[in-house]
Design a protein around this motif. Structure first.
Motif, short mmCIF file in Angstrom:
data_model
loop_
_atom_site.label_atom_id
_atom_site.label_comp_id
_atom_site.label_asym_id
_atom_site.label_seq_id
_atom_site.Cartn_x
_atom_site.Cartn_y
_atom_site.Cartn_z
N TRP A 25 77.56 53.94 110.52
CA TRP A 25 77.48 55.32 110.04
C TRP A 25 76.62 55.44 108.79
N ASP A 26 76.78 54.52 107.87
CA ASP A 26 76.03 54.59 106.61
C ASP A 26 74.64 53.97 106.71
N ALA A 27 74.31 53.42 107.88
CA ALA A 27 73.01 52.76 108.04
C ALA A 27 71.95 53.70 108.61
N VAL A 28 72.34 54.93 108.94
CA VAL A 28 71.39 55.87 109.52
C VAL A 28 71.27 57.10 108.64
N GLU A 29 70.09 57.69 108.67
CA GLU A 29 69.87 58.97 108.00
C GLU A 29 70.24 60.08 108.98
N ARG A 30 71.18 60.92 108.59
CA ARG A 30 71.62 62.01 109.45
C ARG A 30 70.87 63.28 109.08
N VAL A 31 70.20 63.88 110.05
CA VAL A 31 69.38 65.06 109.82
C VAL A 31 70.02 66.23 110.55
N GLN A 32 70.62 67.15 109.77
CA GLN A 32 71.20 68.37 110.35
C GLN A 32 70.08 69.17 111.01
N THR A 33 70.26 69.51 112.27
CA THR A 33 69.16 70.05 113.07
C THR A 33 69.59 71.29 113.83
N ASN A 34 68.76 72.32 113.77
CA ASN A 34 68.91 73.47 114.67
C ASN A 34 67.89 73.26 115.79
N PRO A 35 68.33 72.81 116.96
CA PRO A 35 67.36 72.46 118.01
C PRO A 35 66.59 73.66 118.56
N ARG A 36 67.03 74.88 118.24
CA ARG A 36 66.33 76.08 118.72
C ARG A 36 65.18 76.50 117.80
N ASP A 37 65.07 75.84 116.66
CA ASP A 37 64.07 76.21 115.66
C ASP A 37 62.78 75.42 115.88
N GLN A 38 61.81 76.04 116.52
CA GLN A 38 60.55 75.37 116.81
C GLN A 38 59.82 74.99 115.53
N ALA A 39 59.96 75.82 114.49
CA ALA A 39 59.24 75.58 113.24
C ALA A 39 59.70 74.31 112.53
N SER A 40 60.87 73.79 112.89
CA SER A 40 61.39 72.59 112.22
C SER A 40 60.61 71.33 112.58
N GLY A 41 59.85 71.38 113.68
CA GLY A 41 59.15 70.20 114.16
C GLY A 41 59.98 69.32 115.07
N PHE A 42 61.23 69.71 115.29
CA PHE A 42 62.11 68.89 116.12
C PHE A 42 61.61 68.80 117.56
N TRP A 43 60.99 69.86 118.05
CA TRP A 43 60.51 69.86 119.43
C TRP A 43 59.45 68.78 119.65
N ASP A 44 58.75 68.38 118.59
CA ASP A 44 57.79 67.28 118.71
C ASP A 44 58.52 65.95 118.92
N ARG A 45 59.74 65.86 118.43
CA ARG A 45 60.53 64.64 118.60
C ARG A 45 61.26 64.65 119.94
N ASN A 46 61.84 65.79 120.30
CA ASN A 46 62.51 65.92 121.59
C ASN A 46 62.05 67.22 122.25
N PRO A 47 61.13 67.13 123.21
CA PRO A 47 60.59 68.35 123.84
C PRO A 47 61.65 69.13 124.61
N LEU A 48 62.81 68.52 124.88
CA LEU A 48 63.90 69.23 125.55
C LEU A 48 64.66 70.13 124.58
N ALA A 49 64.38 69.99 123.28
CA ALA A 49 65.01 70.82 122.24
C ALA A 49 66.53 70.71 122.29
N LYS A 50 67.02 69.48 122.37
CA LYS A 50 68.46 69.24 122.40
C LYS A 50 68.83 68.14 121.42
N VAL A 51 70.01 68.30 120.83
CA VAL A 51 70.60 67.21 120.06
C VAL A 51 71.71 66.61 120.91
N PRO A 52 71.95 65.30 120.73
CA PRO A 52 71.40 64.42 119.72
C PRO A 52 70.05 63.83 120.13
N ALA A 53 69.33 63.41 119.11
CA ALA A 53 68.15 62.58 119.28
C ALA A 53 68.22 61.52 118.19
#
Length: 198
Positions: A25-53
């Motif tokens: 748990w303490d070995a990972v960086e946890r990034v709170q994510t709104n998967p519906r927010d295209q502007a966050s850049g998350f869609w570049d990481r997961n094109p399905l726009a779903k968490v978890p990734a």
């Protein structure tokens, strides 16, 4: 490693429980994510726009929860959550069963969020019935969930908790005494009490 997550997804919770069970748990960086927010850049990481990734140190991104959990267990847990031989396939099958029950609940919830005149009660009933049948089979398979934690047990526990959280008018453990007894014990694990949705 980066874990893209939010606090209410049952699939995110599965990964969170695995991280805690494996002492990561303490070995990972946890990034709170709104998967519906295209502007966050998350869609570049997961094109399905779903968490978890889950982003590895080399930039590779894993999704979704079965892949992430299996990778974490194989690379950091020595496979102890996955089992070996024939047991491995049973654990994977029961994990898929738990995921399918959650999906039924998710699809029913999404339908109830549509405007009332556009909802299909028949669709809602169908999806909730899928979730119920999934729990029936988990009740019949509870001996395979007992003992040391495995990925099927983690998925089942997270699924039961989420169904109760999002569909609270239904008593999901009624008529399933074996599953209820097992869940009451598993829910007390620190990995479960530390990842309550909300």
């Amino acid at each position: 490693m980066r874990f893209y997550w939010n606090g209410t997804s049952p699939f995110v919770r599965k990964v969170s429980v695995v991280l805690i069970e494996l002492g990561l748990w303490d070995a990972v960086e946890r990034v709170q994510t709104n998967p519906r927010d295209q502007a966050s850049g998350f869609w570049d990481r997961n094109p399905l726009a779903k968490v978890p990734a889950f982003e590895l140190d080399d930039g590779q991104v894993l999704f979704d929860s079965p892949v992430i959990c299996a990778w974490l267990d194989e690379t950091h847990g020595g496979g102890r959550l996955s089992g070996t031989g024939e047991r491995r396939w049973r654990i994977q099958t029961l994990s898929a069963l738990a995921d399918g029950a959650i999906e039924g609940g998710l699809l029913a919830r999404q339908e109830t969020m549509r405007p009332e005149g556009e909802q299909s009660p028949a669709w809602i009933d169908k999806q909730l019935a899928i979730a119920q049948r999934g729990l029936d089979r988990l009740d019949a398979s509870v001996a395979e969930l007992a003992g040391e934690p495995n990925l099927a047990a983690i998925g089942a526990a997270c699924g039961i908790a989420w169904l109760g959280f999002r569909h609270s008018r239904i008593d999901w453990l009624q008529g399933r005494p074996r599953l209820a007894e097992w869940y009451a014990g598993f829910a007390e694990r620190p990995s479960m009490t530390g990842t309550l949705p909300g």
